[in-house]
Design an enzyme around this catalytic site. Structure first.
Site, mmCIF file in Angstrom:
data_model
loop_
_atom_site.group_PDB
_atom_site.id
_atom_site.type_symbol
_atom_site.label_atom_id
_atom_site.label_comp_id
_atom_site.label_asym_id
_atom_site.label_seq_id
_atom_site.Cartn_x
_atom_site.Cartn_y
_atom_site.Cartn_z
ATOM 1 N N ARG A 167 9.406 -1.569 -7.853
ATOM 2 C CA ARG A 167 10.292 -2.273 -6.930
ATOM 3 C C ARG A 167 11.625 -2.501 -7.653
ATOM 4 N NH1 ARG A 167 5.220 -4.925 -6.787
ATOM 5 N NH2 ARG A 167 4.173 -4.778 -4.759
ATOM 6 N N LYS A 189 4.400 -8.688 -7.585
ATOM 7 C CA LYS A 189 4.162 -9.742 -6.597
ATOM 8 C C LYS A 189 2.884 -10.508 -6.933
ATOM 9 C CE LYS A 189 6.476 -7.925 -2.483
ATOM 10 N NZ LYS A 189 6.292 -7.511 -1.077
ATOM 11 N N HIS A 257 13.824 1.272 -1.794
ATOM 12 C CA HIS A 257 12.371 1.123 -1.652
ATOM 13 C C HIS A 257 11.717 2.422 -1.185
ATOM 14 C CE1 HIS A 257 9.119 -1.738 -1.983
ATOM 15 N NE2 HIS A 257 8.609 -1.304 -0.846
ATOM 16 N N HIS A 283 -0.717 -2.862 -5.573
ATOM 17 C CA HIS A 283 -1.147 -3.411 -4.290
ATOM 18 C C HIS A 283 -2.422 -4.226 -4.480
ATOM 19 C CE1 HIS A 283 1.062 -0.139 -1.745
ATOM 20 N NE2 HIS A 283 1.855 -1.126 -2.110
ATOM 21 N N TYR A 292 -0.147 5.354 3.185
ATOM 22 C CA TYR A 292 0.415 6.623 2.733
ATOM 23 C C TYR A 292 -0.408 7.817 3.189
ATOM 24 C CZ TYR A 292 3.474 3.717 -0.014
ATOM 25 O OH TYR A 292 4.399 2.777 -0.383
#
Length: 311
Positions: A167, A189, A257, A283, A292
């Site tokens: 990111r 995150k 992104h 993730h 994806y």
């Protein structure tokens, strides 16, 4: 002072502050996520203060009806807020009320009757390998007087997004000491830590930037700098890619992104395991990574329609 402190009675403000603290300590939410939750709750508190004619306390918050909650969501909708943001705000409110019930203060059953807004089915939009390679070069807008270190910086940042699937915030937080080996340790995150290989092409791009950078860089401080030596801002990279998009004739979906999306999609297209891609992207849920597979299927169908004689 928190955004909600002036809109709530002291007892309710104390509960809200304790809730945010619990999110930080127990769920290890990132500062930016906590900031978003606090801002969302502040908007809710301000609306309820207007709606009820005074700063609500715990008694008023526990007595809110379905109509009260819907009135708040309707106000946000009229302010142009999209469904994804409304869903996040509703999730935050539910989290707040769960906390209040968990610590034995109050509960509100009306919130369970509120349905989250339907979200559009979003499929990641990567760019092709050829376009990604062109975009990463970052020299389409170079002028004769553009400093060489700036070109090297931009190429290094964009290469990290595409070659490592980072990111923007993760790339811009990297320090020289992190980029010296063959792997990156990234905290993403939710303070989730992952290990990402630093491919030779990315390592070379970073080394070229570090060699040309005119500023003294501390080993453990962010290494990407702006023209005046301050830490490079994500907005600078977003604006750069927007300009490159126009120069290269790329679609509006070609964002920083999108390079992360391209990283995942191109790995999947070349046979990488979905679990491995999940780990590389950081993730928390495999279902997020599975988006994806839809990109890959869409690409296969497109190629099939172009090539099959009976299309």
């Amino acid at each position: 002072m928190s955004d909600f402190a002036l809109s709530l009675a002291p007892d309710a403000a104390a509960v809200a502050q304790a809730w945010l603290q619990s999110l930080k300590a127990e769920r290890r939410m990132s500062p930016k996520t906590l900031e978003a939750y606090a801002r969302d709750f502040g908007q809710f508190a301000q609306f309820m203060a207007e709606h009820l004619g005074g700063a609500p306390g715990t008694a008023e918050l526990s007595a809110l009806t379905v109509s009260d909650f819907r009135a708040f969501l309707a106000r946000r909708r009229t302010q142009g807020v999209e469904s994804r943001t409304l869903a996040r705000q509703l999730s935050g409110l539910r989290s707040f009320y769960r906390h209040a019930e968990k610590v034995g203060l109050f509960r509100n059953a009306a919130l369970s009757a509120i349905r989250a807004p339907k979200l559009p089915h979003a499929v990641p939009k990567p760019v092709s390998p050829e376009k990604a390679a062109t975009l990463v070069k970052a020299d389409a807008l170079a002028l004769p007087d553009t400093p060489r270190w700036v070109l090297a910086r931009d190429e290094a940042v964009l290469t990290l997004l595409y070659a490592c699937g980072l990111r923007i915030s993760e790339a811009l937080a990297l320090s020289p000491s992190q980029a010296g080996g063959g792997f990156l340790t990234i905290t993403g995150k939710g303070n989730k830590t992952r290990i990402v290989p630093l491919l030779p092409v990315a390592r070379a791009a970073v080394a070229r930037y570090l060699d040309l950078c005119p500023f003294a860089l501390a080993p453990k401080e962010p290494m990407f700098r702006g023209l005046k030596g301050g830490t490079l801002n994500a907005r600078n990279i977003q604006m750069l890619v927007a300009r490159l998009r126009g120069a290269l004739g790329l679609p509006e979906t070609a964002t920083p992104h999108a390079l992360r999306h391209s990283f995942a999609s191109h790995l999947l297209a070349h046979g990488a395991d979905l679990r491995v891609i999940q780990e590389l992207l950081g993730h928390a849920s495999l279902s997020t990574t599975q988006a994806y597979t839809e990109v890959n299927r869409a690409h296969l169908l497109e190629q099939y329609r172009k090539a099959h004689p009976r299309r």
